[in-house]
Design a protein around this motif. Structure first.
Motif, PDB file in Angstrom:
ATOM      1  N   ALA A  47       0.807  -1.214   0.000  1.00 18.65           N
ATOM      2  CA  ALA A  47       0.000   0.000   0.000  1.00 18.65           C
ATOM      3  C   ALA A  47       0.843   1.268   0.000  1.00 18.65           C
ATOM      4  CB  ALA A  47      -0.910  -0.005   1.233  1.00 18.65           C
ATOM      5  N   LEU A  48       2.042   1.168   0.508  1.00 17.18           N
ATOM      6  CA  LEU A  48       2.825   2.373   0.743  1.00 17.18           C
ATOM      7  C   LEU A  48       4.061   2.417  -0.150  1.00 17.18           C
ATOM      8  CD1 LEU A  48       2.142   4.426   3.080  1.00 17.18           C
ATOM      9  CD2 LEU A  48       4.171   3.553   4.187  1.00 17.18           C
ATOM     10  N   GLY A  49       4.160   3.446  -0.976  1.00 11.32           N
ATOM     11  CA  GLY A  49       5.372   3.593  -1.774  1.00 11.32           C
ATOM     12  C   GLY A  49       6.317   4.562  -1.096  1.00 11.32           C
ATOM     13  N   LEU A  50       7.578   4.225  -0.987  1.00 11.48           N
ATOM     14  CA  LEU A  50       8.535   5.097  -0.325  1.00 11.48           C
ATOM     15  C   LEU A  50       9.540   5.615  -1.326  1.00 11.48           C
ATOM     16  CD1 LEU A  50       9.264   3.014   2.892  1.00 11.48           C
ATOM     17  CD2 LEU A  50       7.782   4.997   2.667  1.00 11.48           C
ATOM     18  N   SER A  51       9.778   6.907  -1.270  1.00 13.85           N
ATOM     19  CA  SER A  51      10.796   7.443  -2.171  1.00 13.85           C
ATOM     20  C   SER A  51      12.123   7.479  -1.437  1.00 13.85           C
ATOM     21  CB  SER A  51      10.405   8.839  -2.632  1.00 13.85           C
ATOM     22  OG  SER A  51      10.506   9.721  -1.550  1.00 13.85           O
ATOM     23  N   ILE A  52      13.157   7.833  -2.146  1.00 12.62           N
ATOM     24  CA  ILE A  52      14.477   7.833  -1.525  1.00 12.62           C
ATOM     25  C   ILE A  52      14.679   9.129  -0.747  1.00 12.62           C
ATOM     26  CG2 ILE A  52      16.951   7.672  -1.926  1.00 12.62           C
ATOM     27  CD1 ILE A  52      16.249   6.320  -4.600  1.00 12.62           C
ATOM     28  N   THR A  53      14.781   9.003   0.587  1.00 20.56           N
ATOM     29  CA  THR A  53      15.106  10.167   1.417  1.00 20.56           C
ATOM     30  C   THR A  53      16.267   9.760   2.316  1.00 20.56           C
ATOM     31  OG1 THR A  53      13.421   9.399   2.958  1.00 20.56           O
ATOM     32  CG2 THR A  53      12.817  11.244   1.523  1.00 20.56           C
ATOM     33  N   PRO A  54      17.101  10.734   2.729  1.00 17.91           N
ATOM     34  CA  PRO A  54      18.210  10.371   3.606  1.00 17.91           C
ATOM     35  C   PRO A  54      17.668   9.712   4.869  1.00 17.91           C
ATOM     36  CG  PRO A  54      18.341  12.688   2.949  1.00 17.91           C
ATOM     37  CD  PRO A  54      17.058  12.159   2.455  1.00 17.91           C
ATOM     38  N   PRO A  55      18.393   8.759   5.488  1.00 13.71           N
ATOM     39  CA  PRO A  55      19.727   8.308   5.095  1.00 13.71           C
ATOM     40  C   PRO A  55      19.736   7.235   4.007  1.00 13.71           C
ATOM     41  CG  PRO A  55      19.005   7.140   7.057  1.00 13.71           C
ATOM     42  CD  PRO A  55      17.899   8.084   6.681  1.00 13.71           C
ATOM     43  N   TYR A  56      18.580   6.893   3.450  1.00 15.39           N
ATOM     44  CA  TYR A  56      18.542   5.807   2.472  1.00 15.39           C
ATOM     45  C   TYR A  56      19.080   6.295   1.131  1.00 15.39           C
ATOM     46  CZ  TYR A  56      15.450   4.188   6.127  1.00 15.39           C
ATOM     47  OH  TYR A  56      14.938   3.840   7.351  1.00 15.39           O
ATOM     48  N   GLN A  57      19.852   5.401   0.453  1.00 14.78           N
ATOM     49  CA  GLN A  57      20.430   5.801  -0.824  1.00 14.78           C
ATOM     50  C   GLN A  57      19.843   5.032  -1.980  1.00 14.78           C
ATOM     51  OE1 GLN A  57      24.566   5.636   0.162  1.00 14.78           O
ATOM     52  NE2 GLN A  57      24.325   7.484   1.413  1.00 14.78           N
ATOM     53  N   THR A  58      18.901   4.168  -1.624  1.00 14.05           N
ATOM     54  CA  THR A  58      18.259   3.400  -2.676  1.00 14.05           C
ATOM     55  C   THR A  58      16.825   3.140  -2.243  1.00 14.05           C
ATOM     56  OG1 THR A  58      18.223   1.270  -3.768  1.00 14.05           O
ATOM     57  CG2 THR A  58      19.209   1.304  -1.598  1.00 14.05           C
ATOM     58  N   TRP A 196       7.062  13.311   5.101  1.00 19.84           N
ATOM     59  CA  TRP A 196       6.560  13.881   3.839  1.00 19.84           C
ATOM     60  C   TRP A 196       5.279  13.188   3.407  1.00 19.84           C
ATOM     61  CZ3 TRP A 196       5.895  10.547  -0.160  1.00 19.84           C
ATOM     62  CH2 TRP A 196       6.672   9.377  -0.181  1.00 19.84           C
ATOM     63  N   LYS A 197       5.166  11.907   3.800  1.00 21.08           N
ATOM     64  CA  LYS A 197       3.960  11.147   3.465  1.00 21.08           C
ATOM     65  C   LYS A 197       2.790  11.680   4.297  1.00 21.08           C
ATOM     66  CE  LYS A 197       2.660   7.514   1.063  1.00 21.08           C
ATOM     67  NZ  LYS A 197       2.897   7.449  -0.387  1.00 21.08           N
ATOM     68  N   MET A 198       3.108  11.967   5.557  1.00 22.18           N
ATOM     69  CA  MET A 198       2.128  12.532   6.467  1.00 22.18           C
ATOM     70  C   MET A 198       1.625  13.872   5.926  1.00 22.18           C
ATOM     71  SD  MET A 198       1.107  11.359   9.348  1.00 22.18           S
ATOM     72  CE  MET A 198       0.731  11.608  11.058  1.00 22.18           C
TER      73      MET A 198
END
Lengths: 262, 239
Positions: A47-58, A196-198
């Protein structure tokens, strides 16, 4: 040995022995985050798509996203449970005994917090180990670098529990703490969803989440698990720790706190 | 200065309710002093003040020569307390419990082990050192609490209704033990509402509605009557 260290060591050792004798509590405390990780996260993943935000690099999966939040959840629940046991201790006499020790009260209370934090951290590492066995892993160095964040977060949330315990008169009020402290803190944070999703649904909710001290603990843990440092989160957590600790010591001041409630 | 336990002008209120009013007493060193009072007389409040769980702006408490308000660390170091509530961890052995309490006073190492053995022996508990507290009966648990309160070699010993819930024989034994401690040099304040725990030679304080209404040797206070009659008369319980 320095007498103050003797006191600290004894309080930590006692908490540890108590913990060993209450294995059910340990298992229960682990089941909660594991259910979130393995059931809730699995369901939400699609249900939830996550975009790349720090600290994640992928791109990451939802399970990976919520691990830091669940680590903080362990610290939060343990901090509160420890506050519950303080109210119980107070009724039983062992808290009275602790407070009649000739050492300064702030040192006795800090020792008690460090003791419960030690137990929380053991649970967090066990949780991370089990998550690892299910293939949800962090950066290798992250497991080491997260340690100071866990200590700071544990002491901060423990101090919050301590502060609450100085105002709770009886055990029954703990249900109120669940409803009015634990749940709002947990759900109004970045533990389960990125801010940001919130913001997509409500900017007001996002702003509340952003000032929630629990969010700072979660982000501090998240960044350090990836060998990164979120200075703002660390600074806020540190500030909150000092503030809550000071307030808790004030709450236990014999001239105004604790025993005055009857 | 008596170097025992003294209080002067102590007062305390919970909001509008006045729990203690101008309480003063002086217990000389090595005396057994009974604090007798009906339920609600203010005994617990007085104990909370003496153990610094509460602090009052009115009055002053002196313990073995140290002012509790001005120098709490030194005063508390001279104080042993047996609370009404149990303080022992049921899952630990007697010795493990006592080690923890010694450490709360900053004591550790080989000297503590010797001290634990001594304190347990003083209360005829030496052979139970390695038993779990859970397996002890009520009387033995109380004796462990008393041994616990003696570990740091205090000069003043406070006991808050230490025989509550015990049978008559056990009560007599514990009362006997603590009288013996006073004979050995400890200043003892023993709170109770049971007159049969008090001997004629004991110092006696009667607390009623937050005030001391009798202070002196128990024999002098009761006169020709039994202490029980006198107590009921003073506190109006038989009116």
């Amino acid at each position: 040995m320095n007498p103050a260290i003797v006191v600290l060591r004894a309080i930590v050792a006692r908490e540890f022995l108590r913990f060993i004798h209450q294995r059910e509590r340990f298992i229960a405390a682990l089941v909660r985050p594991l259910v979130w990780l393995l059931v809730f996260a699995a369901g939400f993943r699609a249900a939830l798509g996550l975009s790349i935000t720090p600290p994640y690099q992928t791109y990451i999966t939802y399970e990976v996203y919520i691990v830091p939040g669940l680590c903080a959840m362990i610290l939060l629940f343990n901090g509160m449970q420890s506050s519950l046991s303080l109210v119980y201790d107070r009724e039983m006499g062992s808290m009275r005994l602790l407070l009649t020790s000739p050492f300064p009260r702030w040192w006795l209370l800090l020792s008690r917090l460090l003791a419960s934090t030690t137990i929380s951290i053991l649970q967090v590492y066990t949780f991370l180990l089990i998550a690892g066995l299910f293939g949800i892993t962090m950066e290798p160095w992250g497991y080491v670098l997260v340690f100071p964040s866990l200590v700071l977060g544990g002491v901060m949330l423990g101090a919050l529990g301590l502060l609450l315990s100085s105002f709770i008169k009886q055990l029954e009020n703990f249900a109120g703490v669940m409803n009015f402290v634990i749940f709002p803190m947990f759900f109004l944070s970045s533990a389960l969803y990125p801010l940001w999703k919130m913001a997509e649904s409500s900017t007001l909710l996002r702003d509340i989440c952003a000032v929630n001290p629990f969010t700072h603990v979660v982000e501090m843990i998240r960044f350090s698990l990836y060998s990164d440092m979120n200075l703002a989160a660390f600074g806020w957590s540190f500030g909150w720790t000092v503030l809550l600790l000071g307030a808790a010591v004030w709450g236990y001041d014999p001239a105004r706190g604790m025993a005055r409630h009857r | 200065m008596s170097a025992g336990l003294s209080a002067s002008g102590l007062g305390f209120r919970y909001g509008a309710k006045e729990a203690l009013k101008d309480v003063s007493f002086d217990i000389p060193k090595a005396r057994f002093c009974a604090l007798l009072g009906p339920n609600g007389a203010g005994k617990s409040t007085l104990f909370s003040l003496l153990t610094r769980l509460l602090v009052s702006r009115q009055g002053r408490i002196e313990m073995a020569g140290h002012d509790l308000g001005a120098d709490p660390g030194k005063a508390l170091a001279k104080l042993g307390v047996v609370f009404q509530q149990p303080t022992l961890d049921l899952d630990l052995s007697v010795r493990q419990n006592l080690r923890y309490f010694a450490a709360l006073h900053g004591l550790s190492g080989a000297a503590v082990e010797i001290r634990i053995t001594e304190c347990l022996a003083r209360l005829d508990m030496a052979e139970r050192a390695d038993e779990r507290v859970r397996s002890l009966n009520g009387g033995h648990r109380r004796r462990t609490e008393i041994a616990r309160s003696l570990l740091h070699d205090p000069e003043v010993l406070l006991l808050d209704e230490p025989t509550v819930g015990l049978d008559a024989a056990t009560r007599a034994t514990i009362t006997e033990h603590v009288h013996a401690l006073a004979n050995q040099g400890l200043t003892v304040l023993w709170a109770t509402h049971l007159t049969d725990e008090i001997r004629d030679t004991d110092h006696l304080l009667i607390l009623h509605r937050g005030q001391i209404v009798a202070d002196g040797a128990a024999a002098d206070i009761r006169g020709e009557r039994s202490l029980e009659d006198h107590f009921l008369n003073v506190t109006g319980a038989n009116a």
